[in-house]
Design a protein around this motif. Structure first.
Motif, PDB file in Angstrom:
ATOM      1  N   MET B 311       0.774  -1.223   0.113  1.00 37.40           N
ATOM      2  CA  MET B 311       0.090  -0.028   0.130  1.00 37.40           C
ATOM      3  C   MET B 311       0.822   1.423   0.094  1.00 37.40           C
ATOM      4  O   MET B 311       2.016   1.299   0.568  1.00 37.40           O
ATOM      5  CB  MET B 311      -0.929  -0.050   1.444  1.00 37.40           C
ATOM      6  CG  MET B 311      -1.981  -0.970   1.211  1.00 37.40           C
ATOM      7  SD  MET B 311      -3.292  -0.527  -0.038  1.00 37.40           S
ATOM      8  CE  MET B 311      -3.812  -1.964  -0.573  1.00 37.40           C
ATOM      9  N   PRO B 312       0.396   2.277  -0.426  1.00 38.76           N
ATOM     10  CA  PRO B 312       1.177   3.568  -0.371  1.00 38.76           C
ATOM     11  C   PRO B 312       1.194   3.716   1.341  1.00 38.76           C
ATOM     12  O   PRO B 312       0.455   3.367   2.011  1.00 38.76           O
ATOM     13  CB  PRO B 312      -0.082   4.677  -0.846  1.00 38.76           C
ATOM     14  CG  PRO B 312      -0.910   3.930  -1.839  1.00 38.76           C
ATOM     15  CD  PRO B 312      -1.082   2.465  -1.279  1.00 38.76           C
ATOM     16  N   LEU B 313       2.399   4.399   1.412  1.00 38.87           N
ATOM     17  CA  LEU B 313       3.108   4.616   2.647  1.00 38.87           C
ATOM     18  C   LEU B 313       2.133   4.794   3.810  1.00 38.87           C
ATOM     19  O   LEU B 313       2.166   3.815   4.864  1.00 38.87           O
ATOM     20  CB  LEU B 313       4.086   5.702   2.870  1.00 38.87           C
ATOM     21  CG  LEU B 313       5.003   5.462   4.073  1.00 38.87           C
ATOM     22  CD1 LEU B 313       5.563   4.077   4.131  1.00 38.87           C
ATOM     23  CD2 LEU B 313       6.078   6.573   4.105  1.00 38.87           C
ATOM     24  N   HIS B 314       1.271   5.833   3.683  1.00 36.85           N
ATOM     25  CA  HIS B 314       0.497   6.156   4.803  1.00 36.85           C
ATOM     26  C   HIS B 314      -1.046   5.762   4.865  1.00 36.85           C
ATOM     27  O   HIS B 314      -1.844   6.274   5.651  1.00 36.85           O
ATOM     28  CB  HIS B 314       0.714   7.661   5.242  1.00 36.85           C
ATOM     29  CG  HIS B 314       1.987   8.031   5.641  1.00 36.85           C
ATOM     30  ND1 HIS B 314       2.865   7.427   6.440  1.00 36.85           N
ATOM     31  CD2 HIS B 314       2.921   9.065   5.133  1.00 36.85           C
ATOM     32  CE1 HIS B 314       3.950   8.039   6.602  1.00 36.85           C
ATOM     33  NE2 HIS B 314       4.128   9.033   5.646  1.00 36.85           N
ATOM     34  N   LYS B 315      -1.141   4.962   3.788  1.00 34.39           N
ATOM     35  CA  LYS B 315      -2.659   4.813   3.612  1.00 34.39           C
ATOM     36  C   LYS B 315      -3.189   3.947   4.616  1.00 34.39           C
ATOM     37  O   LYS B 315      -2.604   2.824   5.040  1.00 34.39           O
ATOM     38  CB  LYS B 315      -2.942   4.194   2.241  1.00 34.39           C
ATOM     39  CG  LYS B 315      -4.292   3.488   2.079  1.00 34.39           C
ATOM     40  CD  LYS B 315      -4.701   3.494   0.685  1.00 34.39           C
ATOM     41  CE  LYS B 315      -6.080   3.285   0.601  1.00 34.39           C
ATOM     42  NZ  LYS B 315      -6.540   3.955  -0.891  1.00 34.39           N
ATOM     43  N   LYS B 316      -4.391   4.080   5.106  1.00 32.43           N
ATOM     44  CA  LYS B 316      -4.881   3.462   6.180  1.00 32.43           C
ATOM     45  C   LYS B 316      -5.771   2.152   5.875  1.00 32.43           C
ATOM     46  O   LYS B 316      -6.690   2.514   4.704  1.00 32.43           O
ATOM     47  CB  LYS B 316      -5.768   4.398   7.051  1.00 32.43           C
ATOM     48  CG  LYS B 316      -5.084   5.544   7.894  1.00 32.43           C
ATOM     49  CD  LYS B 316      -6.200   6.263   8.667  1.00 32.43           C
ATOM     50  CE  LYS B 316      -5.404   7.563   9.371  1.00 32.43           C
ATOM     51  NZ  LYS B 316      -6.191   8.654   9.549  1.00 32.43           N
ATOM     52  N   VAL B 317      -5.514   1.082   5.924  1.00 29.81           N
ATOM     53  CA  VAL B 317      -6.080  -0.037   5.645  1.00 29.81           C
ATOM     54  C   VAL B 317      -6.269  -1.024   6.626  1.00 29.81           C
ATOM     55  O   VAL B 317      -5.477  -1.514   7.586  1.00 29.81           O
ATOM     56  CB  VAL B 317      -5.144  -0.860   4.532  1.00 29.81           C
ATOM     57  CG1 VAL B 317      -5.600  -2.131   3.888  1.00 29.81           C
ATOM     58  CG2 VAL B 317      -4.815   0.314   3.401  1.00 29.81           C
ATOM     59  N   VAL B 318      -7.640  -1.841   6.253  1.00 28.44           N
ATOM     60  CA  VAL B 318      -7.840  -3.030   7.360  1.00 28.44           C
ATOM     61  C   VAL B 318      -8.176  -3.948   6.604  1.00 28.44           C
ATOM     62  O   VAL B 318      -9.004  -4.025   5.475  1.00 28.44           O
ATOM     63  CB  VAL B 318      -9.119  -2.789   8.280  1.00 28.44           C
ATOM     64  CG1 VAL B 318      -9.588  -3.772   8.869  1.00 28.44           C
ATOM     65  CG2 VAL B 318      -8.501  -1.682   9.198  1.00 28.44           C
ATOM     66  N   VAL B 319      -7.374  -5.264   6.793  1.00 31.61           N
ATOM     67  CA  VAL B 319      -7.665  -6.530   5.906  1.00 31.61           C
ATOM     68  C   VAL B 319      -8.044  -7.485   6.667  1.00 31.61           C
ATOM     69  O   VAL B 319      -7.173  -7.800   7.739  1.00 31.61           O
ATOM     70  CB  VAL B 319      -6.658  -6.855   5.012  1.00 31.61           C
ATOM     71  CG1 VAL B 319      -6.956  -8.159   4.248  1.00 31.61           C
ATOM     72  CG2 VAL B 319      -6.341  -5.664   3.959  1.00 31.61           C
ATOM     73  N   GLN B 320      -9.284  -7.918   6.861  1.00 26.56           N
ATOM     74  CA  GLN B 320      -9.949  -8.890   7.595  1.00 26.56           C
ATOM     75  C   GLN B 320     -10.164 -10.152   6.962  1.00 26.56           C
ATOM     76  O   GLN B 320     -10.946 -10.028   5.752  1.00 26.56           O
ATOM     77  CB  GLN B 320     -11.175  -8.415   8.445  1.00 26.56           C
ATOM     78  CG  GLN B 320     -11.756  -9.360   9.566  1.00 26.56           C
ATOM     79  CD  GLN B 320     -12.528 -10.584   9.002  1.00 26.56           C
ATOM     80  OE1 GLN B 320     -13.362 -10.420   8.119  1.00 26.56           O
ATOM     81  NE2 GLN B 320     -12.479 -11.668   9.861  1.00 26.56           N
ATOM     82  N   GLY B 321      -9.741 -11.204   7.424  1.00 26.82           N
ATOM     83  CA  GLY B 321     -10.111 -12.848   7.049  1.00 26.82           C
ATOM     84  C   GLY B 321      -9.723 -13.341   5.600  1.00 26.82           C
ATOM     85  O   GLY B 321     -10.342 -13.832   4.882  1.00 26.82           O
ATOM     86  N   LEU B 322      -8.589 -12.638   5.160  1.00 27.33           N
ATOM     87  CA  LEU B 322      -8.080 -13.208   3.739  1.00 27.33           C
ATOM     88  C   LEU B 322      -6.820 -14.152   4.023  1.00 27.33           C
ATOM     89  O   LEU B 322      -5.957 -13.987   4.962  1.00 27.33           O
ATOM     90  CB  LEU B 322      -7.602 -12.119   2.835  1.00 27.33           C
ATOM     91  CG  LEU B 322      -8.833 -11.145   2.253  1.00 27.33           C
ATOM     92  CD1 LEU B 322      -7.785  -9.990   1.543  1.00 27.33           C
ATOM     93  CD2 LEU B 322      -9.633 -11.752   1.748  1.00 27.33           C
ATOM     94  N   LYS B 323      -6.890 -14.927   3.141  1.00 31.22           N
ATOM     95  CA  LYS B 323      -5.589 -16.055   3.338  1.00 31.22           C
ATOM     96  C   LYS B 323      -5.241 -16.312   1.771  1.00 31.22           C
ATOM     97  O   LYS B 323      -5.786 -16.428   0.840  1.00 31.22           O
ATOM     98  CB  LYS B 323      -6.174 -17.336   3.849  1.00 31.22           C
ATOM     99  CG  LYS B 323      -5.230 -18.337   3.724  1.00 31.22           C
ATOM    100  CD  LYS B 323      -5.633 -19.592   4.529  1.00 31.22           C
ATOM    101  CE  LYS B 323      -4.348 -20.556   4.684  1.00 31.22           C
ATOM    102  NZ  LYS B 323      -4.365 -21.766   5.427  1.00 31.22           N
TER     103      LYS B 323
END
Lengths: 354, 354
Positions: B311-323
């Protein structure tokens, strides 16, 4: 003829379950959450076109959102935006609006509506509102609109109606308000047939609701009654900032609806959704053959099913191989989350609030 | 003493398998793909610090990327950026660089390197380069660096070495170059032990490679030989624009390596990866306890395993439940793709190129 119908739009909520779309800066009601080009707040105003003129529309919201409300609906009278200095649930702000409207028009009939719900059948909605307004005009009656339940949801409070209709055969006396039930209870409500979801839509005359406050919440009634000389004046906001925080933090349902005996309900079916969660948004919107809901015009789904993808309009996105997921971006924040885990979204949003 | 070591960096590729990070506008070699703060091109230059001075570094790239290359390495001499008017694979541009360098220094020793690979052990890398340079100095020898295979990959060409080492015991005569094998063949290569991956790293003197072109690709040799008066002059680019497209579209491996008999190889082990795909990037980078690779400082993973999130350096991201997923964003374009489907990424990137 003077139009005595007034609208009070409750627009103070946060809606953190729609993160990352909804944030403290821009809560759900001010977002174009269904991708129509209009926010839910703007859609709420549109829904009442022809029922009352814009100068009769009052908006109750947090002081921090008053500019946002005005910018989304520039025709609103600035004096009709009631700025709560703090959150005190629904009873105090409904009282504030009632006293302020009554000062302008003692004959006022008021519709109270949430600002963050969706209605798909506006024609039926307006028919219901007009029918309800006739029912409360010149009568000491409080009418709450119920939503005919499509499933035994455990996410809503229920209104229990008397078996026997009023003269208007769509309207029933309310027997009881029921808290959000467990599933077994909800199933029995649906079997019994005389229960509907509590929508938060109310109709009453200003005089009726004032009378109810005098009786059931006299300390709140006193605060807004004492202020009658300063409504629409320079002193109004100072007074509110000073006295509003002294109001109890209490809902209109709990403080008045559940106690008064002149409460009626009209079970309705106008394509309503409270859009409380991503899942409920998914349920409401148009689905592709693969049962995906997409908002955004550059989103490509490959081997994806039952997903809701909510993206900024022109953002380029490829989603491959997901089933039953929420993929949402707003204000540069991205969420990817299994739909079954959406109750954790509030927790996720907290990660970035430090 | 004059430093006669020259570096030719091949930086004309596109790398579409790293979409959406790599695009036609900014291909892989110019991206900070591993999150170090430097592009792969910049890392390639850094890797040769102390081996040759910056004025001895030549970059071969497309005309459209010459500004990008200069901006990423402002110390480069602009005249050392060789601008291909069109893509003609590796042989023509290597000839161009060889003739141009020879014009400056007939004693030149040249290292040719790709610009989009990763090397983690720079000390060993420099030892290998210095050892290889000694091996080709004043000799008519072509040296290609092999990578000791860690697994029977079917994604690389293989170099088959003679059993018997040269006087330098790390170096072997090449018996054959082998195309990308099937798995069974690759397994047998590893069992035999004298095969290594073809890395695209070559060492030779300018005189040696010129001689090879004269012999095996005389039509290319002629084009660059005829130009000897205009290198470093105002006419150079016009000449190249005119004659370069007439070169055959052919690789150095196919046109020279597989034909010449003075080819040697040195099997190496300096933490090399060609970073050919998201999967190979995943393999190379540091993994969390849950086997996730994250690039970006505001990425939160919940119930996620074996994912690569870029991701771009300061981008806020939540990733739940991926494999086992790739989640990558660049230039406002987002990709979510199962790692097992990464061979389809080139197809995905095409959706938005219309």
């Amino acid at each position: 003829m003077k139009n005595s119908t007034y609208l009070v739009i409750m627009a103070g909520g946060i809606g953190s379950r729609f993160w990352p779309l909804s944030t403290v800066e821009t809560p759900k009601q001010f977002l174009d959450i269904v991708g129509t080009g209009k926010s839910l707040f703007q859609q709420t105003i549109d829904r009442f076109k022809g029922i009352c003129p814009i100068q009769n529309i009052f908006v109750v919201t947090s002081a921090r959102y008053s500019d946002l409300a005005l910018s989304q609906c520039p025709g609103l009278l600035p004096e009709n935006i009631l700025k709560e200095p703090c959150m005190r649930n629904t009873a105090p702000c409904i009282a504030y609006a009632a006293w302020k409207i009554m000062k302008k028009n003692p004959e006022a009939r008021i519709v109270v509506t949430p600002s963050d719900h969706m209605v798909t059948d506006t024609i039926e909605f307006q028919r219901v509102i007009r029918s309800g307004l006739r029912f409360i005009t010149n009568k000491n009656r409080i009418l709450t609109l119920g939503i005919r339940p499509s499933n035994p949801s455990t996410g809503y409070g229920y209104i229990q109606a008397d078996a026997k209709p009023e003269r208007n055969p769509e309207i029933f006396k309310v027997s009881a308000f029921r808290e959000k039930p467990d599933l077994k209870t909800a199933v029995s409500y649906l079997e019994q047939g005389n229960y509907s979801w509590n929508s938060g839509l109310f109709l009453w005359s200003a005089a009726t609701i004032r009378e109810a406050f005098n009786r059931y919440l006299p300390e709140v009634a006193e605060i807004f009654s004492n202020a009658s000389n300063i409504y629409y004046s320079n002193q109004e906001q100072d007074y509110i900032n000073h006295y509003f925080p002294a109001c109890p933090n209490i809902s209109i349902d709990y403080s008045i609806m559940e106690k008064a005996d002149n409460i009626y309900t009209m079970p309705c079916d106008f394509g309503w959704s409270d859009l409380g969660t991503w899942g409920s948004l998914f349920d409401e919107l148009h689905k592709s053959k693969e049962q995906n809901v997409v908002i955004g015009d550059q989103v490509r789904l490959i081997d994806a099913e039952e997903c809701i993808v909510h993206m900024p309009l022109h953002k380029k996105v490829v989603v491959q191989g997901l089933k039953n997921y929420i993929v949402a971006e707003s204000s540069g924040t991205l969420l990817i989350c299994n739909k079954n885990e959406e109750q954790r979204i509030r927790e996720f949003s907290g990660y970035f609030n430090k």
